[in-house]
Scaffold this motif. Sequence first.
Motif, PDB file in Angstrom:
ATOM      1  N   GLU A   1      22.504  24.161 -10.551  1.00  0.00           N
ATOM      2  CA  GLU A   1      22.779  25.225  -9.767  1.00  0.00           C
ATOM      3  C   GLU A   1      22.912  24.852  -8.119  1.00  0.00           C
ATOM      4  OE1 GLU A   1      20.807  28.601 -11.108  1.00  0.00           O
ATOM      5  OE2 GLU A   1      21.706  28.670 -12.922  1.00  0.00           O
ATOM      6  N   ASN A   2      21.839  23.992  -7.876  1.00  0.00           N
ATOM      7  CA  ASN A   2      21.663  23.721  -6.479  1.00  0.00           C
ATOM      8  C   ASN A   2      22.043  22.337  -6.049  1.00  0.00           C
ATOM      9  OD1 ASN A   2      19.966  26.084  -5.616  1.00  0.00           O
ATOM     10  ND2 ASN A   2      19.204  25.860  -7.446  1.00  0.00           N
ATOM     11  N   SER A   3      22.713  21.488  -6.881  1.00  0.00           N
ATOM     12  CA  SER A   3      23.278  20.424  -6.382  1.00  0.00           C
ATOM     13  C   SER A   3      24.912  20.150  -6.109  1.00  0.00           C
ATOM     14  CB  SER A   3      23.224  19.319  -7.782  1.00  0.00           C
ATOM     15  OG  SER A   3      23.701  19.767  -8.777  1.00  0.00           O
ATOM     16  N   PRO A   4      25.209  19.520  -5.084  1.00  0.00           N
ATOM     17  CA  PRO A   4      26.451  19.563  -5.017  1.00  0.00           C
ATOM     18  C   PRO A   4      27.506  18.601  -5.999  1.00  0.00           C
ATOM     19  CG  PRO A   4      25.204  17.625  -3.648  1.00  0.00           C
ATOM     20  CD  PRO A   4      24.314  18.305  -4.544  1.00  0.00           C
TER      21      PRO A   4
ATOM     22  N   ALA B   1      20.725  -0.264  -7.692  1.00  0.00           N
ATOM     23  CA  ALA B   1      21.423  -0.602  -9.404  1.00  0.00           C
ATOM     24  C   ALA B   1      20.304   0.273 -10.213  1.00  0.00           C
ATOM     25  CB  ALA B   1      21.021  -2.011  -9.623  1.00  0.00           C
ATOM     26  N   ASP B   2      20.568   1.641 -10.406  1.00  0.00           N
ATOM     27  CA  ASP B   2      19.516   2.409 -10.983  1.00  0.00           C
ATOM     28  C   ASP B   2      20.298   3.542 -11.405  1.00  0.00           C
ATOM     29  OD1 ASP B   2      20.103   4.022  -8.906  1.00  0.00           O
ATOM     30  OD2 ASP B   2      18.308   3.352  -7.915  1.00  0.00           O
ATOM     31  N   ARG B   3      19.822   4.388 -11.808  1.00  0.00           N
ATOM     32  CA  ARG B   3      20.428   5.606 -12.363  1.00  0.00           C
ATOM     33  C   ARG B   3      21.223   6.449 -11.503  1.00  0.00           C
ATOM     34  NH1 ARG B   3      18.957   6.301 -17.628  1.00  0.00           N
ATOM     35  NH2 ARG B   3      16.813   5.594 -18.120  1.00  0.00           N
ATOM     36  N   THR B   4      21.225   6.046 -10.101  1.00  0.00           N
ATOM     37  CA  THR B   4      21.561   6.929  -9.016  1.00  0.00           C
ATOM     38  C   THR B   4      22.639   5.794  -8.342  1.00  0.00           C
ATOM     39  OG1 THR B   4      19.893   6.950  -7.559  1.00  0.00           O
ATOM     40  CG2 THR B   4      20.162   8.750  -9.208  1.00  0.00           C
ATOM     41  N   PRO B   5      23.791   5.202  -8.686  1.00  0.00           N
ATOM     42  CA  PRO B   5      24.313   4.295  -7.958  1.00  0.00           C
ATOM     43  C   PRO B   5      25.342   4.570  -6.861  1.00  0.00           C
ATOM     44  CG  PRO B   5      25.135   4.317 -10.040  1.00  0.00           C
ATOM     45  CD  PRO B   5      24.159   5.210 -10.069  1.00  0.00           C
ATOM     46  N   PHE B   6      24.660   5.640  -5.883  1.00  0.00           N
ATOM     47  CA  PHE B   6      25.578   6.285  -4.948  1.00  0.00           C
ATOM     48  C   PHE B   6      25.075   5.636  -3.385  1.00  0.00           C
ATOM     49  CE2 PHE B   6      24.857   9.077  -8.248  1.00  0.00           C
ATOM     50  CZ  PHE B   6      26.224   9.462  -8.921  1.00  0.00           C
ATOM     51  N   LEU B   7      25.825   5.610  -2.693  1.00  0.00           N
ATOM     52  CA  LEU B   7      25.606   5.129  -1.189  1.00  0.00           C
ATOM     53  C   LEU B   7      24.721   6.199  -0.589  1.00  0.00           C
ATOM     54  CD1 LEU B   7      28.981   3.584   0.016  1.00  0.00           C
ATOM     55  CD2 LEU B   7      26.795   2.347  -0.725  1.00  0.00           C
TER      56      LEU B   7
ATOM     57  N   SER C   1       6.953  11.885  -5.722  1.00  0.00           N
ATOM     58  CA  SER C   1       7.162  12.968  -5.065  1.00  0.00           C
ATOM     59  C   SER C   1       8.415  13.839  -5.418  1.00  0.00           C
ATOM     60  CB  SER C   1       7.745  12.336  -3.550  1.00  0.00           C
ATOM     61  OG  SER C   1       8.443  11.564  -3.376  1.00  0.00           O
ATOM     62  N   LEU C   2       8.547  15.015  -5.008  1.00  0.00           N
ATOM     63  CA  LEU C   2       9.448  15.935  -5.742  1.00  0.00           C
ATOM     64  C   LEU C   2      10.967  15.515  -5.090  1.00  0.00           C
ATOM     65  CD1 LEU C   2      10.074  18.439  -7.339  1.00  0.00           C
ATOM     66  CD2 LEU C   2      10.144  19.671  -5.156  1.00  0.00           C
ATOM     67  N   VAL C   3      11.928  15.253  -6.013  1.00  0.00           N
ATOM     68  CA  VAL C   3      13.212  15.345  -5.592  1.00  0.00           C
ATOM     69  C   VAL C   3      14.190  16.418  -5.547  1.00  0.00           C
ATOM     70  CG1 VAL C   3      15.446  13.805  -6.036  1.00  0.00           C
ATOM     71  CG2 VAL C   3      13.040  12.857  -6.647  1.00  0.00           C
ATOM     72  N   GLU C   4      14.724  16.749  -4.395  1.00  0.00           N
ATOM     73  CA  GLU C   4      15.303  17.863  -4.190  1.00  0.00           C
ATOM     74  C   GLU C   4      16.857  17.899  -4.909  1.00  0.00           C
ATOM     75  OE1 GLU C   4      14.249  20.696  -2.874  1.00  0.00           O
ATOM     76  OE2 GLU C   4      12.380  19.714  -2.250  1.00  0.00           O
ATOM     77  N   PRO C   5      17.284  19.032  -5.503  1.00  0.00           N
ATOM     78  CA  PRO C   5      18.717  18.828  -6.030  1.00  0.00           C
ATOM     79  C   PRO C   5      19.698  18.270  -5.276  1.00  0.00           C
ATOM     80  CG  PRO C   5      17.472  20.974  -6.563  1.00  0.00           C
ATOM     81  CD  PRO C   5      16.730  20.329  -5.343  1.00  0.00           C
ATOM     82  N   GLY C   6      19.680  18.596  -3.804  1.00  0.00           N
ATOM     83  CA  GLY C   6      20.847  18.030  -3.188  1.00  0.00           C
ATOM     84  C   GLY C   6      20.778  16.880  -2.871  1.00  0.00           C
ATOM     85  N   LEU C   7      19.912  15.928  -3.305  1.00  0.00           N
ATOM     86  CA  LEU C   7      20.220  14.632  -3.134  1.00  0.00           C
ATOM     87  C   LEU C   7      20.928  13.603  -4.064  1.00  0.00           C
ATOM     88  CD1 LEU C   7      16.356  13.821  -1.926  1.00  0.00           C
ATOM     89  CD2 LEU C   7      18.298  13.865  -0.610  1.00  0.00           C
ATOM     90  N   LEU C   8      21.219  14.225  -4.911  1.00  0.00           N
ATOM     91  CA  LEU C   8      22.121  13.778  -6.018  1.00  0.00           C
ATOM     92  C   LEU C   8      23.347  14.811  -6.359  1.00  0.00           C
ATOM     93  CD1 LEU C   8      19.641  11.975  -8.475  1.00  0.00           C
ATOM     94  CD2 LEU C   8      21.117  10.862  -6.767  1.00  0.00           C
ATOM     95  N   PRO C   9      24.572  13.902  -6.589  1.00  0.00           N
ATOM     96  CA  PRO C   9      25.520  14.914  -7.280  1.00  0.00           C
ATOM     97  C   PRO C   9      25.305  15.730  -8.511  1.00  0.00           C
ATOM     98  CG  PRO C   9      26.296  12.677  -7.590  1.00  0.00           C
ATOM     99  CD  PRO C   9      24.753  12.751  -6.685  1.00  0.00           C
TER     100      PRO C   9
END
Length: 525
Positions: free
Chosen positions: A123-126, A382-388, A51-59
């Motif tokens: 351009e669209n990620s926080p 424990a992956d590529r995106t270790p953010f709460l 499924s598509l991951v939106e830019p805003g879901l990761l820094p």
Amino acid sequence: MKQFIPVFVFLVVLFSCTGGKETETAPILELTESNLSGKELAATHCTRCHSLVEPGLLPRSSWEEDVLPSMGHRMGIYKGEHQPDSLFDPRTGGEIVRQANIYPEQPVLAREDWNKIVAYYLENSPDSLPTPTRENPITKGLKHFRYKEATYSQRPTMTTMVKILPDRRGLVFSDGKRSQSVLTFLNSGLELDYELFFNRTPVDFYERKDTLFLTIAGDGVFPNDLPAGSLQKITKTGNSGRYDNAKEIISGMQRPVQLAFGDLNNDGLEDLVACEYGDLTGKLVWFENQGKDRYTKKILRAKPGAITALVRDVNCDGLKDILVLMAQGDEGVFLYTNQGKGNFTEKKLLSFSPLHGSLYLELADFNGDGLEDLIYVSGDNADRTPFLKSYHGIYIFENDGKFNFSQTWFYQLNGAYKAIPRDFDLDGDLDIAAISFFPDYIRYPEESFVYLENLGNLKFTDYTFPQSTNGRWFVMDSGDLDGDGDIDLVLGSFVYFLPMGDTTGLGQKWIKQGPSVVVLENTIR
């Protein structure tokens, strides 16, 4: 390990397609830039695998430094002109990954189009993500559980499996050290009874009468693609009552994390479903029991990430079906309906983002309508995106009677790993016991274990026990350990990975004195 896994699940790959590889290197193709936007290109290419991951879901830093480069590799986009050999680890099945064409030798899209995708995400990620906060603190103190530590532990603890043995008033746990893995049996006093030793790590336990079926993960519990997993059949000899005679009956599995058992073809023999989680490659398979410890392997889904399987007769036609939770990219709940004669049809019931870190599911009737609802746990971090993440936690999906599910409840729990629904307080409804391997150790360390008391109408009050930070809870089981008619809990601690930065000091505490397992003895009876 979920995961294992459990099962141990330490790498969620966001972009995971597989395919056949040509025997000869094709000439380099000149790809023409499309007239699509970066957003349209992302939707076109990424959704082929998940499924598509939106830019805003990761820094932005995560996209730029880790996720997008990984995504580029899946599309044949490399910094240099050629595919780097460093992508293929010779120790963990690199040749299998190479043959599966996980990383194409040539680009699958024009470099200009790839640059559009990169620009769209950056351009669209926080700059950063908001940290999930709790409106109310978790109450410390369990009204009807008594905390007990086992008198025997393996240190540093690397507990990969734990199981209550109600018939013997004891428990068993495994330790996943690379040098020698141990299966430890404890008696009713939580004292050492005896041990079995293995060259590879036990991760799942199934007992039938006086026979034990033990799932061995293979080349350690960490991500790998080697077909080194197995199923061991262990029996008892003599009058000691101890398991001591092991025989390998299935070999060559890719990092299996869980097995489910059931007669899938109504021949009177118990078949099994294997979640061969793997890493970049893997599969979901069922093994048809031919008798005399002989099995025929049949592939249901040739993708990695199978982490929990349940065998149920969903449509009440007399044939057992298979419900499976998939992680590792194309995350979701899949139903394999038994058509008879060894044939199954696949249907995706629920779909989740590859950032969810899917880990566990179970069926249970939460609303008392006689239909099994679904409880789902999301939280592998424990992956590529270790953010709460605000969407990590425990979900309940209600069954409409036709095995279609809709979400009716959610409890946010950072890094949630497992949730067991049982009537722990014996009041007629289902409570939930949950563990987290990646809680917010800085602000809410107590969320590493949460007991959710059901107040009715899917309203719960959360509690924890004061000693919840004594270990890093990775596995959990429930059952009547002491034979008094109520349901106890046992938790296993795994401390190989410490909290990021380990600023709390908990890591050193666990390494030096952390217990392998603890028991929460239910005192309601």
